[in-house]
Design a protein around this motif. Sequence first.
Motif, PDB file in Angstrom:
ATOM      1  N   ALA A   1      -2.353   9.482   7.725  1.00 28.89           N
ATOM      2  CA  ALA A   1      -1.922   8.547   6.521  1.00 28.89           C
ATOM      3  C   ALA A   1      -1.072   7.530   7.551  1.00 28.89           C
ATOM      4  O   ALA A   1      -0.624   6.439   7.155  1.00 28.89           O
ATOM      5  CB  ALA A   1      -0.992   9.555   5.865  1.00 28.89           C
ATOM      6  N   LEU A   2      -0.216   8.129   8.444  1.00 26.87           N
ATOM      7  CA  LEU A   2       0.770   7.256   9.342  1.00 26.87           C
ATOM      8  C   LEU A   2      -0.014   6.259   9.956  1.00 26.87           C
ATOM      9  O   LEU A   2       0.422   4.983   9.880  1.00 26.87           O
ATOM     10  CB  LEU A   2       1.661   8.134  10.155  1.00 26.87           C
ATOM     11  N   LYS A   3      -1.038   6.533  10.482  1.00 24.69           N
ATOM     12  CA  LYS A   3      -1.705   5.509  11.281  1.00 24.69           C
ATOM     13  C   LYS A   3      -2.197   4.443  10.376  1.00 24.69           C
ATOM     14  O   LYS A   3      -2.288   3.268  10.681  1.00 24.69           O
ATOM     15  CB  LYS A   3      -3.082   6.262  11.869  1.00 24.69           C
ATOM     16  N   LEU A   4      -2.973   4.766   9.295  1.00 25.57           N
ATOM     17  CA  LEU A   4      -3.156   3.732   8.349  1.00 25.57           C
ATOM     18  C   LEU A   4      -2.168   2.929   7.548  1.00 25.57           C
ATOM     19  O   LEU A   4      -2.160   1.803   7.440  1.00 25.57           O
ATOM     20  CB  LEU A   4      -3.802   4.521   7.063  1.00 25.57           C
ATOM     21  N   ALA A   5      -0.903   3.737   7.248  1.00 25.84           N
ATOM     22  CA  ALA A   5       0.385   2.994   6.825  1.00 25.84           C
ATOM     23  C   ALA A   5       0.754   1.883   7.785  1.00 25.84           C
ATOM     24  O   ALA A   5       1.308   0.883   7.529  1.00 25.84           O
ATOM     25  CB  ALA A   5       1.429   3.993   6.289  1.00 25.84           C
ATOM     26  N   ARG A   6       0.809   2.388   9.043  1.00 28.20           N
ATOM     27  CA  ARG A   6       1.090   1.525  10.331  1.00 28.20           C
ATOM     28  C   ARG A   6       0.451   0.243  10.228  1.00 28.20           C
ATOM     29  O   ARG A   6       1.092  -0.818  10.411  1.00 28.20           O
ATOM     30  CB  ARG A   6       1.290   2.082  11.347  1.00 28.20           C
ATOM     31  N   ALA A   7      -0.867   0.342  10.108  1.00 28.37           N
ATOM     32  CA  ALA A   7      -1.693  -0.690  10.197  1.00 28.37           C
ATOM     33  C   ALA A   7      -1.514  -1.545   8.898  1.00 28.37           C
ATOM     34  O   ALA A   7      -1.465  -3.026   8.918  1.00 28.37           O
ATOM     35  CB  ALA A   7      -3.201  -0.195  10.063  1.00 28.37           C
ATOM     36  N   SER A   8      -1.123  -1.251   7.642  1.00 29.87           N
ATOM     37  CA  SER A   8      -0.834  -1.921   6.719  1.00 29.87           C
ATOM     38  C   SER A   8       0.600  -2.662   6.777  1.00 29.87           C
ATOM     39  O   SER A   8       0.579  -3.645   6.384  1.00 29.87           O
ATOM     40  CB  SER A   8      -0.695  -1.214   5.310  1.00 29.87           C
TER      41      SER A   8
ATOM     42  N   HIS B   1      -3.698   4.546  -1.890  1.00 33.88           N
ATOM     43  CA  HIS B   1      -4.605   5.012  -0.992  1.00 33.88           C
ATOM     44  C   HIS B   1      -4.672   6.792  -0.988  1.00 33.88           C
ATOM     45  O   HIS B   1      -3.533   7.160  -0.915  1.00 33.88           O
ATOM     46  CB  HIS B   1      -4.834   4.425   0.267  1.00 33.88           C
ATOM     47  N   PHE B   2      -5.573   7.311  -1.134  1.00 36.90           N
ATOM     48  CA  PHE B   2      -5.616   8.878  -1.142  1.00 36.90           C
ATOM     49  C   PHE B   2      -6.373   9.443   0.298  1.00 36.90           C
ATOM     50  O   PHE B   2      -7.331   9.052   0.620  1.00 36.90           O
ATOM     51  CB  PHE B   2      -6.386   9.410  -2.256  1.00 36.90           C
ATOM     52  N   VAL B   3      -5.257   9.917   0.858  1.00 42.14           N
ATOM     53  CA  VAL B   3      -5.750  10.553   2.524  1.00 42.14           C
ATOM     54  C   VAL B   3      -5.934  11.762   2.423  1.00 42.14           C
ATOM     55  O   VAL B   3      -4.934  12.526   2.123  1.00 42.14           O
ATOM     56  CB  VAL B   3      -4.586   9.921   3.154  1.00 42.14           C
ATOM     57  N   THR B   4      -6.698  12.304   2.825  1.00 37.49           N
ATOM     58  CA  THR B   4      -7.397  13.761   2.746  1.00 37.49           C
ATOM     59  C   THR B   4      -7.280  14.329   4.394  1.00 37.49           C
ATOM     60  O   THR B   4      -7.289  15.465   4.459  1.00 37.49           O
ATOM     61  CB  THR B   4      -8.485  14.168   2.305  1.00 37.49           C
TER      62      THR B   4
ATOM     63  N   PRO C   1       0.761  -1.230   0.068  1.00 36.70           N
ATOM     64  CA  PRO C   1       0.184  -0.020  -0.037  1.00 36.70           C
ATOM     65  C   PRO C   1       0.835   1.339  -0.069  1.00 36.70           C
ATOM     66  O   PRO C   1       2.028   0.977   0.472  1.00 36.70           O
ATOM     67  CB  PRO C   1      -0.848  -0.153   1.329  1.00 36.70           C
ATOM     68  N   VAL C   2       0.412   2.256  -0.808  1.00 41.04           N
ATOM     69  CA  VAL C   2       0.946   3.526  -0.612  1.00 41.04           C
ATOM     70  C   VAL C   2       0.046   4.763  -0.544  1.00 41.04           C
ATOM     71  O   VAL C   2      -1.015   4.619  -1.024  1.00 41.04           O
ATOM     72  CB  VAL C   2       1.596   3.810  -2.210  1.00 41.04           C
ATOM     73  N   TYR C   3       0.259   5.525   0.466  1.00 38.22           N
ATOM     74  CA  TYR C   3      -0.694   6.267   1.262  1.00 38.22           C
ATOM     75  C   TYR C   3      -0.339   7.811   0.401  1.00 38.22           C
ATOM     76  O   TYR C   3       0.722   8.301   0.736  1.00 38.22           O
ATOM     77  CB  TYR C   3      -1.034   6.482   2.557  1.00 38.22           C
ATOM     78  N   VAL C   4      -1.052   8.321  -0.330  1.00 40.26           N
ATOM     79  CA  VAL C   4      -0.836   9.434  -0.968  1.00 40.26           C
ATOM     80  C   VAL C   4      -1.630  10.695  -0.277  1.00 40.26           C
ATOM     81  O   VAL C   4      -2.783  10.862  -0.241  1.00 40.26           O
ATOM     82  CB  VAL C   4      -1.334   9.599  -2.639  1.00 40.26           C
ATOM     83  N   LEU C   5      -0.607  11.755   0.278  1.00 38.03           N
ATOM     84  CA  LEU C   5      -1.479  13.039   0.817  1.00 38.03           C
ATOM     85  C   LEU C   5      -2.077  13.814  -0.284  1.00 38.03           C
ATOM     86  O   LEU C   5      -1.180  14.186  -1.181  1.00 38.03           O
ATOM     87  CB  LEU C   5      -0.193  13.572   1.488  1.00 38.03           C
ATOM     88  N   THR C   6      -3.148  14.081   0.043  1.00 39.30           N
ATOM     89  CA  THR C   6      -3.748  15.170  -0.781  1.00 39.30           C
ATOM     90  C   THR C   6      -5.181  15.804  -0.270  1.00 39.30           C
ATOM     91  O   THR C   6      -5.352  15.509   0.983  1.00 39.30           O
ATOM     92  CB  THR C   6      -4.460  13.956  -2.223  1.00 39.30           C
ATOM     93  N   HIS C   7      -5.476  16.909  -0.883  1.00 36.98           N
ATOM     94  CA  HIS C   7      -6.691  17.426  -0.313  1.00 36.98           C
ATOM     95  C   HIS C   7      -7.974  17.112  -1.339  1.00 36.98           C
ATOM     96  O   HIS C   7      -9.062  17.569  -0.981  1.00 36.98           O
ATOM     97  CB  HIS C   7      -6.386  19.058  -0.611  1.00 36.98           C
TER      98      HIS C   7
END
Lengths: 220, 220
Positions: free
Chosen positions: A133-140, A124-127, A103-109
Amino acid sequence: MASVTCQISISLDGYVAGPNQSLENPIGEGGLRLHQWVFATASWRRQEGESGGEESEDSRLVGNLFRNAGAYIMGRNMFSPGRGAWDLEWKGWWGENPPYHTPVYVLTHHARRPLAMEGGTVFHFVTEGIERALKLARASAGQKDVVIAGGARTIQQYLRAGLLDELFLHIVPVLLGSGERLLDDVGDPKLEPIEVVASPAVTHVRYRVTPSTARQKGTG
Amino acid sequence: MASVTCQISISLDGYVAGPNQSLENPIGEGGLRLHQWVFATASWRRQEGESGGEESEDSRLVGNLFRNAGAYIMGRNMFSPGRGAWDLEWKGWWGENPPYHTPVYVLTHHARRPLAMEGGTVFHFVTEGIERALKLARASAGQKDVVIAGGARTIQQYLRAGLLDELFLHIVPVLLGSGERLLDDVGDPKLEPIEVVASPAVTHVRYRVTPSTARQKGTG
């Protein structure tokens, strides 16, 4: 808990991209000089499906850089040249099979549905900001590391927030003179060199990062 | 011909002195953080007539730093806090027996007679520019090296002029955030890491310097 890490090539005068970044030249004028040491390695060429290159200490290092990566986080600028609303045809710079395989979490508005690519990469696009984003990435990532992939401003945000555990700099002996500096306005964390690898082309220094002051780490 | 060398401690964000340099704080706010690794060494303490300190790789390195120095060149700012006409009572920051023990060429716009100190240090005041100072220093040094002692602007002048053969950086893992940067506006010389010494406190990288373009080296 696994580590939050970052690795990046930096000029001896502190730049991670040259001046005048553009669609044609996304790392700025002269920016490619920061990466020639990678292109020269056998491990990078193998990864690109090519033969040749040097079986050097640099090559060994490049081959191991992302061995423990369980998820990535990147700024939108690293994923796409555009701003504003999404062009849904754009699927990143890397073709159908990006080199992440996690998974790759992309920071976006701008919200966007997840984008599954070949080879296991899912964007994954994180707004909701860097901590979410870090919490999601850690979980992955589970027991593996979360890698802050870039660009410079994204790395700066994680450094400034005290959320980076390790910064691995490839100090390239070139002077770019101008461009995008990595270590401006990132506070005063404690940095400890914990590994140094010297090659004729570049000096690799891995720093353990500890925030200078205990700080509340929000959960986003 | 012997080499023209320079060694200096530099923060990871590129500063060799902190902001707001003053008579009370000649290396600027936070500037001492660049030199703590030296003060911790046994060899430095011995040189200062003190006992204790660590017998570390850093200590060995500090003990050898100036072993091959045959002459030094420094900017006026490094010799004296004043500007304009000389206060002839001022004989440098180092007391009666300065740590140089060779001729030292001080770049200045104000002529002054040579100043012989105890221990073999003789300060010569050069008003004809950096190339003239280098010619005089080379003549004094013979087969030994000419060391550009500092400060930052003097080092920059020699780098920019293509007159420096070797730059030995002690890359200290601190971020000063502001102050005096060493590697701004010094052109684009070829830099080759020829020696790396890693310690827990600092990463020492010696660079061979080659001017990016052949240039006329005047003789002053």
